[in-house]
Design an enzyme around this catalytic site. Sequence first.
Site, PDB file in Angstrom:
ATOM      1  N   CYS A 185      -8.458   2.669  37.601  1.00 23.44           N
ATOM      2  CA  CYS A 185      -8.234   3.942  36.933  1.00 23.44           C
ATOM      3  C   CYS A 185      -6.736   4.224  36.934  1.00 23.44           C
ATOM      4  O   CYS A 185      -6.026   3.757  37.819  1.00 23.44           O
ATOM      5  CB  CYS A 185      -8.894   5.089  37.706  1.00 23.44           C
ATOM      6  SG  CYS A 185     -10.631   4.826  37.946  1.00 23.44           S
TER       7      CYS A 185
ATOM      8  N   HIS B 230     -18.651 -12.244  42.913  1.00 20.47           N
ATOM      9  CA  HIS B 230     -19.728 -13.070  43.460  1.00 20.47           C
ATOM     10  C   HIS B 230     -19.503 -14.481  42.945  1.00 20.47           C
ATOM     11  O   HIS B 230     -19.194 -14.658  41.769  1.00 20.47           O
ATOM     12  CB  HIS B 230     -21.114 -12.556  43.066  1.00 20.47           C
ATOM     13  CG  HIS B 230     -22.173 -13.286  43.823  1.00 20.47           C
ATOM     14  ND1 HIS B 230     -22.524 -12.951  45.120  1.00 20.47           N
ATOM     15  CD2 HIS B 230     -22.886 -14.385  43.522  1.00 20.47           C
ATOM     16  CE1 HIS B 230     -23.425 -13.804  45.547  1.00 20.47           C
ATOM     17  NE2 HIS B 230     -23.668 -14.687  44.610  1.00 20.47           N
TER      18      HIS B 230
ATOM     19  N   GLU C 133      -7.790   3.261  43.285  1.00 20.87           N
ATOM     20  CA  GLU C 133      -7.995   3.369  41.838  1.00 20.87           C
ATOM     21  C   GLU C 133      -9.321   2.742  41.415  1.00 20.87           C
ATOM     22  O   GLU C 133      -9.476   2.328  40.279  1.00 20.87           O
ATOM     23  CB  GLU C 133      -6.839   2.664  41.114  1.00 20.87           C
ATOM     24  CG  GLU C 133      -5.447   3.172  41.466  1.00 20.87           C
ATOM     25  CD  GLU C 133      -4.880   2.619  42.788  1.00 20.87           C
ATOM     26  OE1 GLU C 133      -5.554   1.769  43.407  1.00 20.87           O
ATOM     27  OE2 GLU C 133      -3.797   3.031  43.198  1.00 20.87           O
ATOM     28  N   SER C 134     -10.296   2.619  42.295  1.00 19.78           N
ATOM     29  CA  SER C 134     -11.661   2.118  42.072  1.00 19.78           C
ATOM     30  C   SER C 134     -11.949   0.830  42.858  1.00 19.78           C
ATOM     31  O   SER C 134     -11.818   0.847  44.069  1.00 19.78           O
ATOM     32  CB  SER C 134     -12.015   1.967  40.595  1.00 19.78           C
ATOM     33  OG  SER C 134     -13.410   1.859  40.515  1.00 19.78           O
TER      34      SER C 134
ATOM     35  N   SER D  83     -19.853 -13.122  48.399  1.00 21.18           N
ATOM     36  CA  SER D  83     -19.855 -11.825  47.727  1.00 21.18           C
ATOM     37  C   SER D  83     -18.809 -10.966  48.391  1.00 21.18           C
ATOM     38  O   SER D  83     -18.684 -11.000  49.618  1.00 21.18           O
ATOM     39  CB  SER D  83     -21.184 -11.098  47.942  1.00 21.18           C
ATOM     40  OG  SER D  83     -22.136 -11.534  47.052  1.00 21.18           O
TER      41      SER D  83
END
Length: 437
Positions: A83, A68, A62-63, A55
Amino acid sequence: MQSLGRHIIVEFYNCSPEKINNVSHIEQSMLKAAELAGATIINSTFHHFSPFGVSGVIVIEESHLAIHTWPEYQFASIDLFTCGELVNPWISFDHLKNEFEAEHSSSIELQRGQPHLLKKITLDKPDVRDQASKTDRQITYQRSIWFTERDDNIALSLRHTGDILYYKQSEYQKVEIIDSLAYGKTLILDGMIMTTEKDEYVYHEMITHIPSLVHPKLEKVLIIGGGDGGAARELLKHDTIQQIDLVEIDACVIEASKQFLPGIASSFSDPKVNTIVDDGIAFINNCESEQYDLIIVDSTDPVGPAEGLFTKTFYQQVHRCLTPNGIMVTQSESPTFNTHVFQEIQQCYKQIFGNNNVHPYLAYIPTYPSGMWSFSFCSKNSLHPIHDLDKQKAMAFTKQHPCKYYTADIHQAAFVLPQFVQNLINTKKKMKNILSN
Ligand code: SPD
């Protein structure tokens, strides 16, 4: 502007199981994917779970990109969330598909935050914004990569550098060495921690010095397992020992330890150490009777290649190969973590060595599940680990060879067992598992 953010939900199928079980490869691929897409990386965290699965998330200005994986299904599920106009998440998609060798994929792109449905307000905090943007510029990227040894209900994680120093799928097991930040280089077999540079001394001192300082004249010793060399290194401190036969099933364990754990594997070059790459079970079955004063079973846990070392038949053979005054010492798992194995194994030893000749003892090993680990001292005649300890000799030994865990007092104290452990030993249990073999 169509939306505030683009969110691509990705499913990769028929990936390379090796590629999507390799935490370093995944981390590097995700970082590259973020960079190629034009994102600014802030931070990342990746965890590998034993035996399978990773994970991880990369936080970008930008986010984020998150993953996973299920290597056993050759499947990886990924979120690419960006973004702004300048970052193109589809470039990340292409890169990752290639890196994980996915044969096919499915994906959905969601537009997150539709401006025409939202009401924009004016945030009149220019000083806070200025402060934030200054801080942003100072952000330095930090890696956070973790190995996790996980059971159904308990997990232990070690943060490591992300470089897998040694990785081989041998004929018997997966052999890995990572460099952990808290415990140094760490040997992992089939996802289970075997030894680390920083706490190995507890295990190796306690599995060797306890029997060595009780036996009146130790000359010939057999180690079954112990391919990292730590037990042999400690035994060599006892001058009466003439010969140590070390029987390790997996040459890769010896190779990895010699290369990356030289402080532990220092004993292999000693002429008294006779290294035999063989199955411990076959070796003991073919061994002549009454050969060894001490037999140490320095095994892995009772899964995979070590399973046969946790059977009654095997211990009967060990008993046969001991000299009349001989001692067997085993690592006998954790009373808190592997309660059933611990309990059954004690009964099994008593059946073979006699009720009064089996003496479990404890030591504290931070990197083993639960930290509380047991060893078992079993004598063929009736050598007693405390009554037959010459304390003066033990003190002289530690003066000559300073230990980090073992002392003459610890020797005695290790046999003092918590009430719940005494209860486990004294409660008869129907042997229905591996030890009935
Ligand atoms: N769960 C870990 C048990 C490991 C026992 N053997 C360790 C080998 C060290 N020489």
